[in-house]
Design an enzyme around this catalytic site. Structure first.
Site, mmCIF file in Angstrom:
data_model
loop_
_atom_site.group_PDB
_atom_site.id
_atom_site.type_symbol
_atom_site.label_atom_id
_atom_site.label_comp_id
_atom_site.label_asym_id
_atom_site.label_seq_id
_atom_site.Cartn_x
_atom_site.Cartn_y
_atom_site.Cartn_z
ATOM 1 C CG ASP A 192 48.751 3.741 -49.340
ATOM 2 O OD1 ASP A 192 48.961 4.315 -48.264
ATOM 3 O OD2 ASP A 192 48.065 4.248 -50.245
ATOM 4 C CG ASP A 224 46.737 10.846 -49.137
ATOM 5 O OD1 ASP A 224 45.752 10.212 -49.523
ATOM 6 O OD2 ASP A 224 47.826 10.315 -48.865
#
Length: 677
Positions: free
Chosen positions: A176, A235
């Site tokens: 990430d 996201d």
């Protein structure tokens, strides 16, 4: 997982304008633009991820909640085997954030949370491997991960962490982008690539590398020799607007995908409950035709049979996993009616007819348009109905609202073994007032190289509805291009609640060799009621349909972007409005006015909860025609009054666009929105 500290920052990654809202509002939608061609790095020559990875990740269903633990992970591995998902191609069982303790140990090593994983990570990996599956883990290319707790990230610990992962038996790393201290993305992600290579050389364990920097630095241009897949967007959320926005951002990136280097539009939401089954089939179909990684994001321990049916559709999975590795490209997208085609290794084409609008739409293309060679006829395979037909070259269907029909089309000499394709459609009617007969017209159109014979059409509605044909429902022969048109009188019982209902149109027929065939399509109708006389607040009236950039449209509060009811008081320029609608651009809210109303008024602007970046434009449409508009409004402006004459209109739409600068901080408020009838 959610990777940014504020919703505003998160939205800045959303970018793409939701064309579905424009289609809903009656505006044209341009085809997706072809991206500029940039030189890309050569792909890694390591044999990993030659088809898009398939598996599971817990984040979308559990986040950091207590149910994310060793028992859950093992249970998912068991279900992969028991439910046939392993045999269908799913192989990775991946952990997301919150698996570690907040601090490293004295040796600088990562420590698994002993409550969640009492036997450690290696024991879980060993269990997953014992099922013939692979195991994945998560960390961030920063000092901490993205959770609000902030677990240890790998920045500055890449080689140590990579070796620890390899020793545990990790096969897949999601890396990430949080808390990255401003270090150059290419440097951070390349360092972990090198660390993973070193760990593989030392242990013999190859690790698929998933770059999750949200598309901020255009990784499709530089990461093909860094990792096997890269996130292209922010996201995903479990709602139609989020899925649609991400889909549209990923579609133009087709030139950058291929074996060992994939565009990743984020994990699947199928089965999490925020969309309908039809929308989840669209989600799965479009991710497959885009050759996207298929990482299940729902808790399979409580999944419905329909969820397993969607996730386990092997004909659709075969589109995603085709070894040629092409991502589907946009053929057309006018008015929210999308045609996306994907070249397959055997020469066939996968063709998605995708309807982003709120009503059934006829979507059509041809074999030539999707790249197939000229032929006498083609075999048309419906991958959701699991039926094959012959077609003279037309690829067409009436696609339900938010639905997708997915075909596999071949030019071969076996077409004659299949019955002719027919298309079912609706010509007239979609709004019905309870207790009043409505006239609808349906069509059955021949598409086959051979004619359809003994064709019969039937239309059925919910229990208690009266459906009566007023013209012929049968025809002896239906050649290519000819249609059986049938008029119907449809009456919803007095007192039927307003809302959406499905009528089912069915055609039965015979091929020239006597083989019986049928085609069925649900046609969604709205039972409507004219607003009461006088002046009403629009937030007190039922709407026909809504589309929203993030989260649901809210009544009497601002838009909170996630679940219904999570907004704040409607506030523009310091003024609070007790009544109104809270939306996030791009947005459209439709009302049935039944030709009985005169005016719409509201006080509109960007909600005060947003920062200086907010900019939106408000419009009122009457039967698809713009009758009032504000132009672009910003967060710095006080509320503006908008008023429109809607006399004679059957449908009124409240539309909010993004002001032309992308969907950044675009919470739009319709304060004191009123309708006079």
């Amino acid at each position: 997982m959610r990777h940014l500290p504020t919703r505003t920052a998160h939205r800045r990654l959303a970018g793409a304008f939701t064309a579905g809202v424009l289609a809903l509002a009656g505006l044209s939608v341009p085809a997706a633009a072809t991206p500029a061609v940039y030189p890309t790095a050569p792909a890694l020559d390591d044999g990993l991820a030659l088809t898009p990875p398939m598996g599971f990740n817990n984040w979308n269903s559990t986040h950091c909640r207590a149910e994310f633990n060793e028992a859950m992970v093992k249970g998912i591995a068991d279900l992969f085997v028991d439910k046939g998902l392993k045999d269908a191609g799913y192989e990775y069982v991946n952990l997301d954030d919150c698996w570690a303790l907040p601090q490293r140990n004295a040796d600088g090593k990562l420590v698994p949370d002993p409550v969640r994983f009492p036997n450690g990570i290696k024991a879980v990996a060993d269990y997953v491997h014992s099922k013939g599956l692979k195991f994945g883990i998560y960390t961030s290319a920063g000092t901490k991960t993205c959770s609000s707790v902030g677990f240890p990230g790998a920045l500055g610990h890449e080689y140590s962490d990579a070796r620890q992962f390899a020793d545990w038996g990790v096969d897949y790393l999601k890396y990430d982008n949080c808390n990255n201290q401003g270090v150059d993305a290419k440097l951070r992600y390349t360092t972990m690539r090198d660390a993973l290579r070193a760990a593989t050389q030392e242990t013999g364990r190859p690790i698929v590398y998933s770059i999750c920097e949200w598309g901020q630095n255009k990784p499709w241009e530089w990461a093909a020799d860094v990792g096997q897949l890269w996130r292209t967007t922010g996201d995903i959320s479990d709602n139609w607007g989020s899925m649609l926005s991400i889909l549209k951002q990923n579609l133009p990136l087709a030139p950058y995908a291929g074996p060992g280097h994939w565009n990743d539009p984020d994990m699947l939401e199928v089965g999490n409950g925020g969309m309908t089954d039809a929308e989840y089939r669209t989600h799965f179909s479009m991710w497959s035709i885009m050759a996207a990684p298929l990482l299940i994001g729902s808790d399979l321990r409580s999944a419905s049979d329909e969820t397993f049916d969607i996730l386990g559709n092997r004909e659709v999975i075969a589109v995603d996993q085709d070894p040629l590795g092409k991502q589907g490209t946009v053929v057309s997208s006018e008015g929210g009616r999308w045609v996306v085609a994907k070249e397959m290794k055997d020469g066939s084409r996968a063709v998605a007819l995708f309807n982003e609008t709120g009503s059934a739409q006829r979507i059509t293309t041809t074999a030539a348009a999707v790249g197939l060679p000229e032929a006498d006829a083609y075999t048309l395979r419906d991958l959701w109905q699991h039926k094959s037909y012959n077609t003279a070259g037309t690829i067409s269907a009436t696609v339900p609202a938010h639905g997708t029909v997915l075909f596999r089309v071949r030019a071969d000499d076996r077409w004659a073994a299949h019955p002719p394709a027919v298309e079912l459609g609706l010509e007239v009617g979609a709004l019905i007032e309870a207790g009043r007969p409505a006239t609808l017209t349906t069509t059955v159109t021949g598409l086959g190289r051979t004619p359809a014979k003994r064709v019969s059409a039937t239309l059925s509605g919910p229990a208690g509805w009266a459906v009566r044909p007023t013209s012929p429902t049968t025809v002896g022969v239906l050649p290519t291009g000819r249609s059986l048109r049938t008029s119907w009188e449809v009456t919803a019982p007095e007192g039927t609640t307003t809302g959406s209902y499905d009528l089912t149109l069915k055609a039965t027929y015979r091929s020239t060799t006597g083989v019986r065939a049928e085609n069925v399509v649900p046609l969604r109708f709205s039972v409507v009621a004219a607003p009461p006389p006088g002046t009403s607040y629009l937030s007190d009236l039922p709407w026909l349909s809504t589309a929203n950039g993030w989260g649901p449209v809210e009544r009497d509060t601002s838009n909170g972007e996630s679940a219904a009811g999570d907004g704040n008081p409607l506030t523009v320029g310091g003024t609070v409005y007790a009544k109104g609608l809270g939306v996030h651009a791009p947005s459209a809210v439709e009302y049935y006015t039944g030709s009985a109303c005169e005016t719409v008024t509201a006080q509109v602007g960007v909600d005060d909860e947003e920062g200086a970046d907010g900019s939106v434009a408000f419009e009122i449409h009457a039967d698809g025609t713009t009758v009032a508009a504000t132009g672009t409004l910003t967060n710095a402006q006080a509320a503006q009054r908008i008023s429109a004459d809607v006399s004679g209109a059957r449908v009124v739409s409240l539309v909010v666009t993004d002001g032309g600068d992308g969907t950044t901080s675009d919470h739009g408020d319709w304060g004191d929105a009123q309708l006079t009838c």
